[in-house]
Enzyme design. Structure first.
Site, short mmCIF file in Angstrom:
data_model
loop_
_atom_site.label_atom_id
_atom_site.label_comp_id
_atom_site.label_asym_id
_atom_site.label_seq_id
_atom_site.Cartn_x
_atom_site.Cartn_y
_atom_site.Cartn_z
N THR A 26 0.85 -1.20 0.00
CA THR A 26 0.00 0.00 0.00
C THR A 26 0.89 1.25 0.00
O THR A 26 1.96 1.25 0.61
CB THR A 26 -0.87 0.01 1.28
OG1 THR A 26 -1.72 -1.13 1.24
CG2 THR A 26 -1.75 1.26 1.37
N ASP A 82 8.37 3.26 5.25
CA ASP A 82 8.59 4.62 5.74
C ASP A 82 10.05 4.83 6.12
O ASP A 82 10.56 5.94 6.01
CB ASP A 82 7.67 4.90 6.92
CG ASP A 82 6.22 4.78 6.51
OD1 ASP A 82 5.80 5.54 5.62
OD2 ASP A 82 5.52 3.89 7.03
N LYS A 92 6.97 0.55 8.85
CA LYS A 92 5.88 0.65 7.90
C LYS A 92 4.60 1.04 8.64
O LYS A 92 4.55 0.94 9.86
CB LYS A 92 5.66 -0.70 7.19
CG LYS A 92 6.81 -1.07 6.27
CD LYS A 92 6.53 -2.32 5.44
CE LYS A 92 5.16 -2.37 4.87
NZ LYS A 92 4.81 -1.17 4.04
N GLY A 93 3.60 1.46 7.88
CA GLY A 93 2.32 1.79 8.50
C GLY A 93 1.94 3.25 8.38
O GLY A 93 0.91 3.65 8.91
N GLU A 101 -0.24 -5.75 5.78
CA GLU A 101 1.08 -5.81 5.14
C GLU A 101 1.96 -6.85 5.83
O GLU A 101 2.69 -7.61 5.19
CB GLU A 101 1.74 -4.43 5.19
CG GLU A 101 1.02 -3.42 4.31
CD GLU A 101 1.51 -1.99 4.47
OE1 GLU A 101 1.24 -1.19 3.55
OE2 GLU A 101 2.14 -1.65 5.48
C1 5RP Z 1 1.50 1.82 4.29
C2 5RP Z 1 2.97 1.72 4.26
C3 5RP Z 1 3.69 2.33 3.10
O1 5RP Z 1 4.44 1.35 2.48
C4 5RP Z 1 4.59 3.43 3.59
O2 5RP Z 1 3.80 4.37 4.34
C5 5RP Z 1 5.29 4.14 2.44
O3 5RP Z 1 4.38 4.86 1.70
P1 5RP Z 1 4.79 5.70 0.41
O4 5RP Z 1 5.20 4.74 -0.63
O5 5RP Z 1 3.52 6.46 0.07
O6 5RP Z 1 5.91 6.64 0.80
O7 5RP Z 1 3.61 1.15 5.11
O8 5RP Z 1 0.97 1.32 5.48
#
Ligand code: 5RP
Length: 215
Positions: A26, A82, A92-93, A101
């Site tokens: 996601t 993240d 993550k999250g 995930e």
């Molecule tokens: C979602 C996640 C995403 O992988 C994480 O937030 C990175 O997001 P982005 O690719 O928009 O920077 O852990 O729960």
């Protein structure tokens, strides 16, 4: 930044083999991966999705979304992060999808993590650590995490996860032992999951760029 995310998402397509069911994470980086996956959708059997957001995106492209309970183990899971440390442990999250995930990454033989270079850190914790919590346990879990880690839990505004729970973001951590912190936070009653991926880190990390870097 979105250009480097796109480059990472497109590079991950190289790990998709004919006939696969692909685990899909996601976020904005994964969105580029889904767009690239759509171009080869006739070569795959379908996808297992980690969120309502990714499910809708996959279905808009005509990619079949399958139930993990029906697919068994997956060959490949592709997701963003993240933060990523040198041992490929992750936070993550940020998109609140951490529990699903975690489930899909655990059910996958290979976890390819797609990031831009801003996500690379020597020690995890600059990004507030997300924890998914059963709503009635929010205050209890916040107090226990404060006592356990010294980090400051903040209830994420206007966020209900796909599982009907809330998110606490833990600020001001320096996570030198992610495996232990993951285990200890997981043991607090009311915690559904913590967004530390240390017990099951990424196998491969792709950092978007020209050319992308593969670790
Ligand atoms: C979602 C996640 C995403 O992988 C994480 O937030 C990175 O997001 P982005 O690719 O928009 O920077 O852990 O729960």
């Amino acid at each position: 930044m979105s250009e480097t995310k796109r480059l990472a998402g497109e590079k991950a397509i190289e790990y998709v083999k004919d006939g696969m069911i692909v685990g899909v994470g996601t976020g904005s980086t994964v969105a580029f991966f889904i767009d690239a996956l759509a171009r080869i959708k006739d070569r795959i059997k379908g996808a297992v999705s980690s969120s309502e957001q990714s499910t809708q995106h996959l279905q808009r492209h005509g990619i079949e979304v399958l139930e993990l309970n029906h697919t068994g183990m997956l060959e490949l899971y592709v997701d963003g992060a993240d933060e990523c440390d040198p041992g490929k442990c992750l936070i993550k999250g940020g998109g609140a999808a951490l529990t699903r995930e975690k489930i899909i990454s655990e059910a996958s033989h290979r976890f390819v993590c797609i990031i831009d270079k801003t996500k690379q850190v020597p020690v995890l914790g600059r990004f507030p650590l997300p924890v998914e919590v059963i709503p009635m346990a929010r205050s209890l879990v916040a107090r226990e995490i404060l006592a356990m880690t010294g980090g400051q839990p903040v209830w994420r505004d206007n966020t209900v996860t796909d599982n009907g729970n809330v998110i606490l973001d833990i600020h001001n951590l320096s996570i030198t032992d992610p495996m232990t912190m993951e285990r200890e936070i997981n043991q607090i009653p009311g915690v559904v999951s913590v967004g530390l991926f240390a017990r099951r880190p990424a196998d491969i990390v792709i950092i978007g760029g020209t050319p992308p870097t593969v670790l």
